[in-house]
Design a protein around this motif. Structure first.
Motif, short mmCIF file in Angstrom:
data_model
loop_
_atom_site.label_atom_id
_atom_site.label_comp_id
_atom_site.label_asym_id
_atom_site.label_seq_id
_atom_site.Cartn_x
_atom_site.Cartn_y
_atom_site.Cartn_z
N ARG A 166 27.29 -43.30 -13.22
CA ARG A 166 25.57 -44.28 -13.54
C ARG A 166 26.56 -45.38 -14.64
NH1 ARG A 166 20.14 -41.33 -13.77
NH2 ARG A 166 19.78 -42.73 -14.48
N ARG A 167 25.77 -46.88 -14.69
CA ARG A 167 26.71 -47.63 -15.15
C ARG A 167 25.44 -47.76 -16.21
NH1 ARG A 167 30.01 -51.37 -13.77
NH2 ARG A 167 31.54 -51.23 -11.71
N THR A 168 23.49 -46.76 -15.82
CA THR A 168 22.85 -46.86 -16.65
C THR A 168 22.73 -45.80 -17.19
OG1 THR A 168 21.75 -46.25 -14.67
CG2 THR A 168 21.37 -48.96 -15.23
N PRO A 169 22.11 -45.70 -18.80
CA PRO A 169 21.55 -44.69 -19.14
C PRO A 169 20.30 -43.61 -18.90
CG PRO A 169 21.07 -46.96 -20.64
CD PRO A 169 21.50 -47.18 -19.62
N PRO A 170 21.11 -42.29 -18.88
CA PRO A 170 20.69 -41.61 -17.98
C PRO A 170 19.30 -41.87 -19.00
CG PRO A 170 22.04 -40.68 -19.46
CD PRO A 170 22.54 -41.74 -19.20
N GLU A 171 18.05 -40.41 -18.73
CA GLU A 171 17.51 -39.99 -20.13
C GLU A 171 17.78 -38.13 -19.60
OE1 GLU A 171 13.59 -40.02 -18.21
OE2 GLU A 171 13.06 -42.46 -17.90
N LEU A 172 17.95 -37.89 -21.06
CA LEU A 172 18.06 -37.14 -21.50
C LEU A 172 17.86 -36.05 -20.65
CD1 LEU A 172 20.87 -37.54 -24.10
CD2 LEU A 172 21.60 -37.23 -22.25
N ASP A 173 17.19 -35.09 -19.75
CA ASP A 173 16.17 -33.64 -19.95
C ASP A 173 17.26 -32.67 -20.17
OD1 ASP A 173 18.69 -33.55 -17.93
OD2 ASP A 173 16.90 -33.81 -16.18
N GLU A 174 16.07 -31.97 -20.47
CA GLU A 174 17.53 -30.59 -20.61
C GLU A 174 18.32 -29.91 -20.01
OE1 GLU A 174 15.83 -27.37 -22.78
OE2 GLU A 174 14.62 -28.98 -22.86
N THR A 175 19.05 -30.70 -19.25
CA THR A 175 20.30 -30.50 -18.04
C THR A 175 21.57 -31.27 -19.16
OG1 THR A 175 18.86 -30.48 -15.97
CG2 THR A 175 21.89 -30.02 -15.87
N GLY A 176 20.41 -32.21 -19.07
CA GLY A 176 21.51 -33.67 -19.88
C GLY A 176 22.12 -32.54 -20.88
N ARG A 177 20.91 -33.22 -21.77
CA ARG A 177 21.63 -32.01 -23.69
C ARG A 177 21.42 -31.14 -23.64
NH1 ARG A 177 18.17 -34.31 -26.86
NH2 ARG A 177 17.61 -33.11 -28.29
N ALA A 178 21.80 -30.13 -22.08
CA ALA A 178 22.82 -28.83 -22.44
C ALA A 178 24.07 -28.61 -22.43
CB ALA A 178 22.52 -27.26 -21.47
N PHE A 179 24.17 -29.71 -21.07
CA PHE A 179 25.29 -30.19 -21.15
C PHE A 179 26.57 -30.99 -22.16
CE2 PHE A 179 28.93 -33.87 -19.66
CZ PHE A 179 29.54 -33.22 -19.46
N LEU A 180 25.80 -32.22 -22.83
CA LEU A 180 26.08 -32.60 -23.89
C LEU A 180 26.82 -32.17 -25.06
CD1 LEU A 180 24.58 -35.76 -24.14
CD2 LEU A 180 26.27 -35.68 -23.74
N LEU A 181 25.44 -30.91 -25.74
CA LEU A 181 25.62 -29.86 -25.99
C LEU A 181 27.29 -29.31 -26.49
CD1 LEU A 181 24.54 -29.14 -29.69
CD2 LEU A 181 23.29 -27.29 -27.85
N ARG A 182 27.44 -28.70 -24.57
CA ARG A 182 28.13 -27.62 -23.89
C ARG A 182 29.61 -28.64 -24.93
NH1 ARG A 182 30.55 -26.88 -19.28
NH2 ARG A 182 28.31 -27.46 -18.32
N LEU A 183 29.84 -29.48 -24.14
CA LEU A 183 30.39 -30.71 -24.70
C LEU A 183 31.25 -30.97 -26.12
CD1 LEU A 183 32.99 -32.67 -22.75
CD2 LEU A 183 30.87 -34.83 -22.94
N TYR A 184 29.96 -31.12 -26.76
CA TYR A 184 30.35 -31.40 -28.06
C TYR A 184 31.32 -30.29 -28.71
CZ TYR A 184 29.15 -31.80 -32.58
OH TYR A 184 29.47 -32.54 -34.18
N HIS A 185 30.80 -28.87 -27.57
CA HIS A 185 31.41 -27.67 -28.90
C HIS A 185 32.70 -27.37 -27.61
CE1 HIS A 185 28.34 -26.56 -31.40
NE2 HIS A 185 27.65 -26.25 -30.12
N LEU A 186 32.99 -27.84 -26.54
CA LEU A 186 34.00 -27.83 -25.53
C LEU A 186 35.04 -28.67 -26.49
CD1 LEU A 186 34.55 -26.79 -22.70
CD2 LEU A 186 35.88 -28.93 -23.25
N ILE A 187 34.86 -29.96 -27.12
CA ILE A 187 35.60 -31.33 -27.24
C ILE A 187 36.19 -30.18 -28.83
CG2 ILE A 187 35.80 -33.54 -28.21
CD1 ILE A 187 33.40 -34.32 -26.54
#
Lengths: 170, 441
Positions: A35-56
């Protein structure tokens, strides 16, 4: 893994498994940043970002360090320094991108909502990381993993695999 | 599994640095010149099979200038990288490239002028270059015999056999234009032309497509490859079909020709099904413009084979089948692969020539490759329609789009080369490294 294409060692299988996980996460990241526009970080979005943070973090610390400590010296010792130089330089580039991306994820998790500027910057960095990491994994699968049977005998393979963070963490 | 292949000296698996940019420049120029010729004489596309003239000249710019040069670049570069053997040295490669490129220019001049001496000189020069190439190709295959890459080596060996037959037939045909010696033999010039074309398009190129696809498609798509010998029966089946069809053309045996065609079509169908399965298992969702072309080329391969049958029974013109197969299947595939391989080679060469290697994404340019892909796809579409409808206007439109694709290829390759030079200037040239330390364990 059903194919015999890349050769078979226990160490190679461990690395291949990690590559698969990283690539799967990159596909998710690609979808997340489509998406070109910023997402609204709901529970799922935050959980994904957190998982990504640890995976990286796991990728650029555990995985890269394991290769640099246990495999690259062996490859250099048999004359494959060309391959090692290439992979080391890519590790360095990916580490820098991963550090930027993790810092941005941290900001997103702390200071939602995401601004348009930050989102644009995140998308660009994510795209660079996806391209760089995908190519790096391709190269490791075809070069590094294919070469392991030649630098690791059965005993070495068992010892190196035992030193993998997956086995030493617990 | 890879066994007994030396890991040391990986840099020797790359051809000398000037080879890829020079070969890609020749490919881009031949592509541009071929389409330009068609733009000037669009009706030539409708009379390619009528003998020497602008149509045959444009065809050979494509077959020798583009596809031939691609073969003498890809085989000496990709085969050593995949099978871990040293690449041929510059003094060996240069005569090959000069023979193919120089011979192609001479031959095309002959076709344009109608001068049989130029034709014979061009064909002989190309055959000389290809003869030398056959020797170095055979040597590479011998060195790689323990690499375990069964499908790749089998397809290369059979393609090499086809190339020897093509070169022999090409020289005979060109000498016949000059001396007419075939009129004293039981062989007909037209029959040999068909055998030459079948072996060139379906034999040499088809087998190379099969062999290198088993390695390059999974690599580019980040997908699990098939087993190293998974395609062995299909490659053998395909080669049997093509050789049967070529032989039937020489002896004018129609039934045997159909048998060969059906065998090859079956093998292609099964092979493409395997490639689609590989793509389904890919880990990278977005594959980019290169795979627009690669997927399109697969469809055009099947369509071209079916159109070939249509031409055999007189329903369609041979020129239509040729358009679907040459600018269609082969050129589409080549342009799809080149837009990924050129940055890959630049990245690999940066390890050898720069103090710090440059990662591949730095050489990619999605906008340029998208424009190149669209221009080429448009050219193929218009050319096919133009030949089907016998419309010089549509063919001229196709040539315009094709001309654009040729220029875009040159522009893209120049951009990659410029970025490599800029990177080298920024980080400095490569310096010798200290001796490696012992392993930690």
């Amino acid at each position: 893994m059903s194919s015999d294409f890349f050769g078979q060692t226990r160490t190679g299988s461990l690395l291949h498994g990690e590559h698969q996980s990283t690539l799967a996460a990159l596909v998710e990241l690609e979808t997340f940043t489509s998406r070109r526009t910023p997402p609204e970080l709901d529970e799922t979005g935050r959980a994904f970002l957190l998982r990504l943070y640890h995976l990286i973090e796991a990728d650029v610390t555990d995985h890269f360090t394991f290769e640099e400590t246990n495999l690259f010296p062996r490859l250099s010792a048999v004359g494959a320094s060309f391959m090692v130089e290439m992979l080391e330089a890519e590790h360095e580039d990916i580490r820098a991108l991963a550090q930027d991306l993790r810092a941005m994820i941290g900001t997103f998790l702390d200071d939602a909502p995401v601004s348009a500027d930050h989102w644009a910057q995140f998308r660009t960095t994510a795209r660079d990381l996806i391209d760089m990491e995908t190519f790096h994994i391709q190269k490791e699968e075809m070069g590094l993993l294919a070469a392991l049977p030649q630098v690791l005998n059965e005993a070495d393979d068992a010892a190196v695999a035992a030193a993998h963070p997956k086995h030493t963490a617990g | 599994m890879l066994t007994g292949v030396p890991l040391a000296g990986a840099e020797r698996r790359l051809v000398s640095a000037p080879v890829p940019p020079l070969a890609v420049t020749v490919i881009g120029l031949a592509l541009t010149a071929g389409w330009l010729l068609l733009a000037v004489t669009p009706e030539a596309a409708l009379t390619v099979t009528g003998g020497p003239g602008p149509g045959l000249a444009a065809l050979h710019l494509l077959t020798l200038g583009v596809l031939g040069m691609a073969v003498v670049l890809v085989v000496p570069q990709i085969l050593p990288v995949v099978t871990m053997v040293p690449a041929p040295a510059l003094p060996v490669l240069m005569p090959v490239h000069l023979g193919v490129a120089g011979g192609a220019v001479t031959l095309v001049t002959g076709f344009l002028s109608g001068d049989s001496l130029w034709m014979a000189a061009g064909a002989t020069t190309v055959a000389g270059g290809l003869g030398l190439f056959c020797l170095l190709w055979a040597r590479l295959l011998w060195q790689a015999r323990h690499s375990g890459m069964g499908d790749l080596l089998l397809a290369n060996s059979l393609a090499l056999l086809c190339l020897l037959l093509i070169a022999a037939l090409g020289v005979s045909l060109s000498l016949d234009y000059r001396t007419g010696f075939l009129s004293d033999s039981p062989l007909e010039h037209g029959a040999l032309v068909w055998a030459h074309a079948i072996l060139a398009v379906h034999g040499l190129m088809g087998l190379l497509v099969m062999g290198y696809s088993t390695v390059l498609i999974p690599m580019l798509a980040v997908a699990e490859p098939q087993g190293r010998r998974a395609n062995r029966p299909l490659i053998l089946l395909y080669a049997a079909g093509v050789l049967t069809a070529a032989f039937s053309a020489v002896i004018s045996a129609d039934v045997i020709g159909w048998l060969g065609w059906a065998t090859a079509l079956l093998a292609v169908g099964l092979f493409l099904r395997g490639m689609l399965t590989v793509l389904k298992r890919r880990l990278r969702r977005s594959l980019g413009p290169s795979f627009w072309l690669i997927r399109l080329s697969w469809g055009l391969w099947a369509a071209g084979l079916l159109a070939g049958a249509g031409a055999r029974i007189g329903w369609l013109s041979p020129e239509l089948a040729g358009a679907l197969l040459l600018p269609g299947w082969l050129l589409t595939l080549l342009l799809g692969i080149l837009q990924r391989i050129i940055p890959f080679l630049a990245s690999m060469h940066s390890v050898r020539c720069c103090a710090r290697p440059a990662p591949l994404p730095r050489f990619e340019n999605r906008r340029q490759t998208a424009a190149l892909s669209l221009a080429h796809a448009g050219a193929v579409l218009l050319l096919t329609a133009g030949i089907a409808l016998s419309s010089p206007l549509l063919i001229r439109g196709a040539a315009g789009m094709g001309l654009l694709s040729g220029l875009l290829l040159l522009f893209f390759a120049a951009g990659v080369f410029t970025r490599l030079l800029s990177h080298r200037r920024a980080v400095g040239p490569r310096r010798p490294r200290p001796a490696p330390s012992s392993p930690a364990l």
